[in-house]
Design a protein around this motif. Structure first.
Motif, mmCIF file in Angstrom:
data_model
loop_
_atom_site.group_PDB
_atom_site.id
_atom_site.type_symbol
_atom_site.label_atom_id
_atom_site.label_comp_id
_atom_site.label_asym_id
_atom_site.label_seq_id
_atom_site.Cartn_x
_atom_site.Cartn_y
_atom_site.Cartn_z
ATOM 1 N N ILE A 24 0.836 -1.206 0.000
ATOM 2 C CA ILE A 24 0.000 0.000 0.000
ATOM 3 C C ILE A 24 0.867 1.250 0.000
ATOM 4 N N VAL A 25 1.915 1.267 0.817
ATOM 5 C CA VAL A 25 2.810 2.423 0.877
ATOM 6 C C VAL A 25 3.489 2.631 -0.475
ATOM 7 N N ARG A 26 3.947 1.573 -1.078
ATOM 8 C CA ARG A 26 4.618 1.688 -2.382
ATOM 9 C C ARG A 26 3.634 2.149 -3.456
ATOM 10 N N ALA A 27 2.406 1.645 -3.393
ATOM 11 C CA ALA A 27 1.395 2.061 -4.367
ATOM 12 C C ALA A 27 1.098 3.546 -4.231
ATOM 13 N N ALA A 28 0.943 4.016 -3.000
ATOM 14 C CA ALA A 28 0.660 5.430 -2.769
ATOM 15 C C ALA A 28 1.834 6.300 -3.208
ATOM 16 N N ARG A 29 3.043 5.847 -2.938
ATOM 17 C CA ARG A 29 4.230 6.598 -3.346
ATOM 18 C C ARG A 29 4.281 6.747 -4.863
ATOM 19 N N ASP A 30 4.013 5.660 -5.576
ATOM 20 C CA ASP A 30 4.040 5.706 -7.041
ATOM 21 C C ASP A 30 2.946 6.631 -7.576
ATOM 22 N N LEU A 31 1.772 6.582 -6.972
ATOM 23 C CA LEU A 31 0.666 7.428 -7.426
ATOM 24 C C LEU A 31 0.959 8.905 -7.181
ATOM 25 N N ILE A 32 1.580 9.205 -6.039
ATOM 26 C CA ILE A 32 1.932 10.603 -5.749
ATOM 27 C C ILE A 32 2.921 11.116 -6.789
ATOM 28 N N ALA A 65 -3.057 8.984 7.091
ATOM 29 C CA ALA A 65 -2.115 8.040 7.699
ATOM 30 C C ALA A 65 -1.302 7.323 6.623
ATOM 31 N N VAL A 66 -1.925 7.037 5.486
ATOM 32 C CA VAL A 66 -1.195 6.399 4.386
ATOM 33 C C VAL A 66 -0.104 7.333 3.871
ATOM 34 N N VAL A 67 -0.457 8.599 3.652
ATOM 35 C CA VAL A 67 0.516 9.565 3.131
ATOM 36 C C VAL A 67 1.653 9.770 4.131
ATOM 37 N N MET A 68 1.333 9.823 5.421
ATOM 38 C CA MET A 68 2.385 9.954 6.423
ATOM 39 C C MET A 68 3.304 8.730 6.394
ATOM 40 N N ALA A 69 2.735 7.546 6.203
ATOM 41 C CA ALA A 69 3.548 6.342 6.112
ATOM 42 C C ALA A 69 4.452 6.389 4.892
ATOM 43 N N VAL A 70 3.952 6.959 3.790
ATOM 44 C CA VAL A 70 4.773 7.132 2.585
ATOM 45 C C VAL A 70 5.961 8.026 2.895
ATOM 46 N N LEU A 71 5.706 9.131 3.576
ATOM 47 C CA LEU A 71 6.769 10.075 3.902
ATOM 48 C C LEU A 71 7.818 9.413 4.781
ATOM 49 N N GLU A 72 7.392 8.688 5.792
ATOM 50 C CA GLU A 72 8.339 8.040 6.691
ATOM 51 C C GLU A 72 9.078 6.911 5.993
ATOM 52 N N ASP A 73 8.395 6.224 5.076
ATOM 53 C CA ASP A 73 9.024 5.118 4.367
ATOM 54 C C ASP A 73 10.193 5.599 3.523
#
Length: 230
Positions: A24-32, A65-73
Motif C-alpha cells: 500500500i505504501v509503495r502504491a501510494a508513493r508511485d501514485l503521488i 495516515a497512508v501519506v504519512m507512512a509514505v513520507l516516513e518510508d
C-alpha cells in the motif's frame, strides 16, 4: 493445535499484514509521483496495491495516515545522519541540511506534492501533514544541533538556541514553500537555504565559529552565482 502451531500461524499473519502495508505504501508513493497529488482516493491506492478497498482502511485508518507512512518510508535520514563524519558542530548543521535537501533534489516530482501537503494548513485540524508532534520533533533536532555548536564554543551561549532554531525554521519553511509552489528552481534549493542559515548563525558566531560560517557564506554565494545569472 499446539502452542508452536499457534505462534507460527500468528507469525505468518503478521508477516502477511506487513507485506500488505508495504504494498500500500509503495502504491501510494508511485501514485503521488505520477499524479503530483497527495489527495488520493483509497480506491486508487487499493487498486494499485492489488488489495481490497477495505484493506488500506483496516491497516492505516485514513488517507492521511497512508501519506504519512509514505513520507516516513522514504526517510532513512537518521541512519544516514548518524553516519556523517564532520569535524565540528557548525559543519554538522550544514551537512544535516544537505542530507535532508538531497531527498528533494533527487526526486522533486515526488517531494513537491508532499511538501505542499506538509505546508497546507487547510486540513481538518489546520495543520496539514505537519502535525504539532512532527513539528516539535523537527524543531528539537535542530535545537540539539545548535546546542552542540554552542557547547563547542562556535556559537554564543548567550543567544538562546530556541530563538536561533525558530528563525532558521521560518526561513526554511519559506524557502520550501517557494520550491513547492514552483517559484524556486530545484538547483537553487540547497544553496539558498544554506546561505540563509549561515547568515543567521553568523549573527551569533564566536570568533572560533565565524570562519566556518564565512566559508559557508562564500561557498553558497558562488553556487547561486550573480543575481543576473539566477
Amino acid at each position: 493445535m499446539t502452542d508452536a502451531t499457534i505462534a507460527s500461524d500468528l507469525g505468518r499473519r503478521e508477516q502477511a499484514k506487513a507485506d500488505r502495508r508495504l504494498k500500500i505504501v509503495r502504491a501510494a508513493r508511485d501514485l503521488i509521483r505520477e499524479t503530483g497529488d497527495t489527495n488520493l482516493s483509497m480506491r486508487m491506492i487499493a487498486q494499485r496495491a492489488e488489495v481490497s478497498v477495505a484493506t488500506p482502511y483496516n491497516l492505516f485508518g485514513s488517507k492521511r495516515a497512508v501519506v504519512m507512512a509514505v513520507l516516513e518510508d522514504e526517510r532513512d535520514f537518521l541512519h544516514r545522519f548518524m553516519a556523517l563524519k564532520v569535524d565540528n558542530a557548525i559543519d554538522r548543521i550544514f551537512e544535516a541540511h544537505a542530507l535532508g535537501a538531497g531527498y528533494f533534489i533527487q526526486d522533486p516530482d515526488f517531494y513537491r506534492p508532499l511538501w505542499k501537503a506538509l505546508l497546507d494548513t487547510n486540513g481538518e485540524d489546520n495543520t496539514g501533514l505537519a502535525t504539532p508532534e512532527r513539528q516539535e520533533q523537527t524543531r528539537a533536532a535542530w535545537r540539539w544541533l545548535i546546542v552542540q555548536a554552542q557547547d563547542e564554543g562556535l556559537l554564543q551561549a548567550a543567544m538562546p538556541a530556541e530563538i536561533l532554531e525558530r528563525t532558521l525554521s521560518h526561513l526554511g519553511n519559506g524557502i520550501m514553500l517557494s520550491w513547492a509552489m514552483g517559484t524556486m528552481p530545484t538547483r537553487e534549493l540547497l544553496p539558498t537555504a544554506a546561505l540563509g542559515y549561515a547568515l543567521i548563525l553568523a549573527s551569533a558566531a564566536t570568533p572560533a565559529g565565524r570562519p566556518l560560517l564565512d566559508k559557508q557564506i562564500s561557498r553558497n554565494r558562488k553556487l547561486l552565482g550573480k543575481p543576473g545569472d539566477m
